[in-house]
Write a protein that holds these residues in place. Sequence first.
Motif, PDB file in Angstrom:
ATOM      1  N   LYS A 325       0.868  -1.189   0.000  1.00 36.66           N
ATOM      2  CA  LYS A 325       0.000   0.000   0.000  1.00 36.66           C
ATOM      3  C   LYS A 325       0.903   1.237   0.000  1.00 36.66           C
ATOM      4  O   LYS A 325       1.883   1.281   0.764  1.00 36.66           O
ATOM      5  N   GLY A 393      -0.897  -4.447   3.217  1.00 38.82           N
ATOM      6  CA  GLY A 393      -1.889  -3.366   3.158  1.00 38.82           C
ATOM      7  C   GLY A 393      -3.233  -3.908   3.594  1.00 38.82           C
ATOM      8  O   GLY A 393      -3.306  -4.842   4.388  1.00 38.82           O
ATOM      9  N   GLY A 394      -4.297  -3.343   3.040  1.00 33.83           N
ATOM     10  CA  GLY A 394      -5.639  -3.811   3.371  1.00 33.83           C
ATOM     11  C   GLY A 394      -6.230  -4.552   2.182  1.00 33.83           C
ATOM     12  O   GLY A 394      -5.505  -5.019   1.292  1.00 33.83           O
ATOM     13  N   GLY A 418      -4.183  -2.858   7.139  1.00 36.89           N
ATOM     14  CA  GLY A 418      -5.235  -1.875   6.892  1.00 36.89           C
ATOM     15  C   GLY A 418      -6.168  -1.848   8.088  1.00 36.89           C
ATOM     16  O   GLY A 418      -5.871  -2.417   9.136  1.00 36.89           O
TER      17      GLY A 418
END
Length: 631
Positions: A325, A393-394, A418
Amino acid sequence: MATTPSIGTSCTQSQDLQSPLLSPSTNDEINNMDAEFNTLEFDTNVTENGKRKLTSDVWLHFDKEKRDGGRFVDVHVGVSTGGDLSLSQKPTSSPIYTQLMAPCKLNSTVSFGHGDASVSRSEPENGFSDSLSLFHSEKAVQELLQQTPVQGSDDHLIEFSEALRTVAKALRRAAEGKAAAQAEAAEWKRRFELERTRNLQLEHKERSLRENSGDFEGGRLEKSTNGPVLCNQANQHFEEGCLERICSHEVLRDVQPVLDCNMPNRIMRKASFKLSWRCNGENSDQHKHDIVYFERGNITTAERSSKQISLKWESNPQTVLILTKPNSTSVQILCAEMVRWLREQRKLNIYVEPRVKVELLTESSYFNFVQTWKDDKEMLLLHTKVDLVVTLGGDGTVLWSASMFKGPVPPIVPFSLGSLGFMTPFHSEHYRDCLDSVLRGPISITLRNRLQCHVIRDAAKNEYQTDEPILVLNEVTIDRGISSYLTNLECYCDDAFVTCVQGDGLILSTTSGSTAYSLAAGGSMVHPQVPGILFTPICPHSLSFRPLILPEHVTVRVQVPFNSRSPAWASFDGKDRKQLAPGDALVCSMAPWPVPTACSVDSTDDFFRSIHDGLHWNLRKTQSFDGPRDL
Ligand SMILES: NC(=O)c1ccc[n+]([C@@H]2O[C@H](COP(=O)([O-])OP(=O)(O)OC[C@H]3O[C@@H](n4cnc5c(N)ncnc54)[C@H](O)[C@@H]3O)[C@@H](O)[C@H]2O)c1
Ligand SMILES: Nc1ncnc2c1ncn2[C@@H]1O[C@H](COP(=O)(O)OP(=O)(O)OP(=O)(O)O)[C@@H](O)[C@H]1O
């Protein structure tokens, strides 16, 4: 003697060519597809007081058979018990995933006088090329349809005439479907030829490369020889037409040698792996299909499919792609640490995005060994080089990584950095243990289906076939954009009209996406291994518009009518908005390339964990033991 109506029937099935099972690389399938024909027979041996009797419904049904890992579907129409109408098909071994036309249903007692009615056709050698017989059959169908319905007082005769017209209509629909399938098959065949030529060239290139570099010794050579063996196996399977579909041969085929830029004498090869189906906790190499039996009106499903999939490495993974991300310091720090660990402790090759490589080099020139790509063309070849993708990340980062692969996707190991993380079951604090267990295998994976979408412009109706489809892991949304008018969207499922959406828009979602936008719009949550397409309206201006879940094999078309007050907007996993003008359409079906994501436990456990932890699903204080009780 009664007259003998004779209809040369065309095939009563239409092939779902969007299906994963008819990939451009399976010439055999296309040829087998040509060999399928049906015969429609009215066997009128049963008489009752001079009347012919169709005692039961006429069914169209699937009869799936498994052979050599492919899926086989036979189609029959028959009267269940003691009836007279049968539409049978010569045995076929075509591994085409077949989608039936709308069922024609006769539920009637018919009178024939006392003659034999037989409706049949001879089998042509090749269904698609035999246009003459197709023409004749369609002509016969047309004639039948144009016949004035029988007038008179004989109810049975009238009923039979109507039944015949129903069958004729169904046959015509099938013939139309077949014509469309024929065109599409030709296109797939063309693509297949292109791909085969390309692969032959690459193989040739690889061979000459190997001949020219005679110094591949030691462990690396051992590993590298695995590639061609696998490749040959895959190709052999491919040629024999026995495709182990779950383990797409595109993933296994290893025809593209990649020079390791750090050690120029070495060729990097993809690790091979095996997928097996887990049933009741046991591993099995066999995918159990739903098999539908139909005998004398009794339908039974003998076996269920098992979708718990286990991945076992057959050679060690050597190349990892790390996707992160952007704009997050914690992610950046973790990424650098992970790269260092994977390289030093696990001796792996690392790929990152160009942006991340710059970030790493800014930190230290130590990261010079990290590889990246120059342009989109190189990026599109990543699946041939990368054994494993790690995301930091998410859910958005998982969507992003899926969107980078327009074809086969390597297994993804999603780490949660995330706020929510429905698709990110791995905790970044334990990344070493997690990665070790993934690299060692076996691991459970969730095969997440994707939807492939084509935008068809009214101005260029035929161009979409050559366009690359847009693949989505969550959903495609068609909404009103900035317009304040209601959207007006005509929706079709295959060729059947579904409804007209008047409201803020429509979401066509995968089951993985069922917990995202579709959920917020009132759609159901669906386990990601359930194959299906969610059809969820956004703020419909009608009280009775409930969301639907459609089967995986359908093609959905959303059309902006010419009389629409405003254009609509399509967005793909929340990105890439495209305007749909009046007359434009969006066509969407299941894509042949799922996204395999590694599970922390297994797909079911991970799913429940995510809806409990992420959504606090059905969280309520338990009632106390006190209070009124019925004893
Ligand atoms: N009203 C809504 O709920 C709404 C509106 C627009 C978009 N979205 C979703 O956002 C997605 C894009 O995600 P993004 O991260 O790029 O944008 P984003 O950063 O705006 O995040 C959207 C949120 O949706 C969550 N999400 C994404 N995929 C999910 C899934 N499969 N299951 C459960 N939650 C999920 C993410 O975790 C994030 O919290 C779209 O595909 C769409 O599904 C939701
Ligand atoms: N490698 C990437 N390159 C460009 N954009 C990315 C990349 N990874 C993620 N994104 C985008 O960044 C946004 C945020 O990513 P992500 O959803 O993973 O993080 P988050 O918003 O912190 O997580 P959550 O949604 O769980 O709160 C998303 O819109 C996603 O599309």
